[in-house]
Write a protein that holds these residues in place. Sequence first.
Motif, PDB file in Angstrom:
ATOM      1  N   SER A 245       0.837  -1.211   0.000  1.00  0.00           N
ATOM      2  CA  SER A 245       0.000   0.000   0.000  1.00  0.00           C
ATOM      3  C   SER A 245       0.864   1.250   0.000  1.00  0.00           C
ATOM      4  N   ALA A 246       1.870   1.253   0.872  1.00  0.00           N
ATOM      5  CA  ALA A 246       2.760   2.410   0.964  1.00  0.00           C
ATOM      6  C   ALA A 246       3.538   2.609  -0.323  1.00  0.00           C
ATOM      7  N   ASP A 247       4.009   1.510  -0.926  1.00  0.00           N
ATOM      8  CA  ASP A 247       4.767   1.617  -2.174  1.00  0.00           C
ATOM      9  C   ASP A 247       3.906   2.202  -3.292  1.00  0.00           C
ATOM     10  N   ILE A 248       2.677   1.737  -3.392  1.00  0.00           N
ATOM     11  CA  ILE A 248       1.799   2.162  -4.495  1.00  0.00           C
ATOM     12  C   ILE A 248       1.473   3.646  -4.396  1.00  0.00           C
ATOM     13  N   GLY A 256       5.238   1.509   6.038  1.00  0.00           N
ATOM     14  CA  GLY A 256       4.795   0.275   5.405  1.00  0.00           C
ATOM     15  C   GLY A 256       5.539  -0.960   5.862  1.00  0.00           C
ATOM     16  N   SER A 257       6.686  -0.790   6.500  1.00  0.00           N
ATOM     17  CA  SER A 257       7.440  -1.925   7.026  1.00  0.00           C
ATOM     18  C   SER A 257       8.255  -1.446   8.222  1.00  0.00           C
ATOM     19  N   LEU A 258       8.628  -2.386   9.079  1.00  0.00           N
ATOM     20  CA  LEU A 258       9.399  -2.047  10.283  1.00  0.00           C
ATOM     21  C   LEU A 258      10.886  -2.039   9.935  1.00  0.00           C
ATOM     22  N   GLU A 259      11.377  -0.864   9.582  1.00  0.00           N
ATOM     23  CA  GLU A 259      12.768  -0.702   9.202  1.00  0.00           C
ATOM     24  C   GLU A 259      13.332   0.564   9.826  1.00  0.00           C
ATOM     25  N   SER A 260      14.637   0.571  10.035  1.00  0.00           N
ATOM     26  CA  SER A 260      15.314   1.738  10.586  1.00  0.00           C
ATOM     27  C   SER A 260      15.111   2.938   9.666  1.00  0.00           C
ATOM     28  N   GLY A 261      14.723   4.070  10.255  1.00  0.00           N
ATOM     29  CA  GLY A 261      14.551   5.294   9.489  1.00  0.00           C
ATOM     30  C   GLY A 261      13.128   5.553   9.034  1.00  0.00           C
ATOM     31  N   LYS A 262      12.241   4.545   9.164  1.00  0.00           N
ATOM     32  CA  LYS A 262      10.851   4.742   8.764  1.00  0.00           C
ATOM     33  C   LYS A 262       9.993   5.139   9.959  1.00  0.00           C
ATOM     34  N   THR A 263       8.814   5.683   9.663  1.00  0.00           N
ATOM     35  CA  THR A 263       7.866   6.050  10.709  1.00  0.00           C
ATOM     36  C   THR A 263       7.465   4.814  11.512  1.00  0.00           C
ATOM     37  N   ALA A 264       7.465   4.937  12.824  1.00  0.00           N
ATOM     38  CA  ALA A 264       7.107   3.805  13.687  1.00  0.00           C
ATOM     39  C   ALA A 264       5.585   3.686  13.779  1.00  0.00           C
ATOM     40  N   SER A 265       4.984   3.315  12.675  1.00  0.00           N
ATOM     41  CA  SER A 265       3.526   3.144  12.629  1.00  0.00           C
ATOM     42  C   SER A 265       3.203   1.663  12.759  1.00  0.00           C
ATOM     43  N   LEU A 266       2.685   1.283  13.915  1.00  0.00           N
ATOM     44  CA  LEU A 266       2.395  -0.129  14.170  1.00  0.00           C
ATOM     45  C   LEU A 266       1.325  -0.223  15.256  1.00  0.00           C
ATOM     46  N   PHE A 267       0.739  -1.414  15.351  1.00  0.00           N
ATOM     47  CA  PHE A 267      -0.184  -1.666  16.447  1.00  0.00           C
ATOM     48  C   PHE A 267       0.091  -3.060  16.989  1.00  0.00           C
ATOM     49  N   ILE A 268      -0.370  -3.329  18.197  1.00  0.00           N
ATOM     50  CA  ILE A 268      -0.140  -4.612  18.850  1.00  0.00           C
ATOM     51  C   ILE A 268      -1.471  -5.325  18.984  1.00  0.00           C
ATOM     52  N   SER A 269      -1.505  -6.599  18.580  1.00  0.00           N
ATOM     53  CA  SER A 269      -2.731  -7.378  18.630  1.00  0.00           C
ATOM     54  C   SER A 269      -2.493  -8.609  19.492  1.00  0.00           C
ATOM     55  N   SER A 270      -3.482  -8.958  20.300  1.00  0.00           N
ATOM     56  CA  SER A 270      -3.356 -10.143  21.157  1.00  0.00           C
ATOM     57  C   SER A 270      -3.630 -11.438  20.406  1.00  0.00           C
ATOM     58  N   GLY A 271      -4.093 -11.322  19.168  1.00  0.00           N
ATOM     59  CA  GLY A 271      -4.351 -12.501  18.343  1.00  0.00           C
ATOM     60  C   GLY A 271      -4.074 -12.177  16.887  1.00  0.00           C
ATOM     61  N   ASP A 272      -4.487 -13.047  16.002  1.00  0.00           N
ATOM     62  CA  ASP A 272      -4.298 -12.842  14.569  1.00  0.00           C
ATOM     63  C   ASP A 272      -5.228 -11.717  14.117  1.00  0.00           C
ATOM     64  N   ALA A 273      -4.650 -10.605  13.702  1.00  0.00           N
ATOM     65  CA  ALA A 273      -5.445  -9.425  13.324  1.00  0.00           C
ATOM     66  C   ALA A 273      -6.312  -9.672  12.085  1.00  0.00           C
TER      67      ALA A 273
END
Length: 276
Positions: A245-248, A256-273
């Motif tokens: 989505s981010a690439d497009i 769009g992915s957890l990498e050094s230098g990118k925005t820390a946009s994430l969420f935590i789920s207790s199960g399969d989201a």
Amino acid sequence: MNPNVRSLIAFNTDSQVITTVRSIGVLYAQATPLGGTISGSSSIMQLDGWNWEDAAVQADDGIHINWPRRFSWSWQTRQLGPNRRFAEQVEALKAFIREAQAYCAVDHSAENLKLRSMCDALAGDQQVYVHADLAKDIEQAILLGQEFGFKVVIIGGRDSYMITDLLKAQDVPVILGPTHDMPGSPDADVDQPFKTPAMLHEAGVRFALSQDGSWQQRNLPFLAGTAVAYGLPYEAAIQALTQHSADIIGLGDQMGSLESGKTASLFISSGDALDM
């Protein structure tokens, strides 16, 4: 034809819809104007802003075109019939773009806001999102991009599985409409919308998953889950909601992915989201 309409300033950060969809892990949205043949420009918004200026990640990321419909509903006959103005509407769209092309080629003392709003797209600095579902309409949208030098992205793309060779050869990405949908024609498999993401993945077509509307976005993870159940690899389903989505939309270097230098946009789920 309203390319000058901007969704950005209409974005309501106080909407209760935002907290609803954030609770299921939807952290960004492409706020998009609706209606007409050319709806206007969308903007990428993060869903934790105080106001629209604070929420804007990328302002005016692209112009949205609704490809004219080949069929229309008649309230008189209560039936779906051919749109007799289809060819006329397509030509009107092309005529408007040609006029904008001519306008953007020279300087003007008096400004035409509608025509000027097409200049970035014609210069290749702004993407053109074409909303089209039928295979022949997607083909025409690609040809439109070639004719005017647009960077075309298909939105909807219900029949995209029929023309994967063309989409891959032209490197035209698809933002698929919801997998939770009816088949597009009586000849299509009853589970075709569920299978389409896996077919695009298999063919090597760049795609992302999407859901139109507002509160409907709370079902976005489950669209991916259904695609997994019908053959899409799990990791590819996650990417169709994040990295792809981010690439497009042109923000793959920021999120769009957890990498050094990118925005820390994430969420935590207790199960399969992706699991209802």
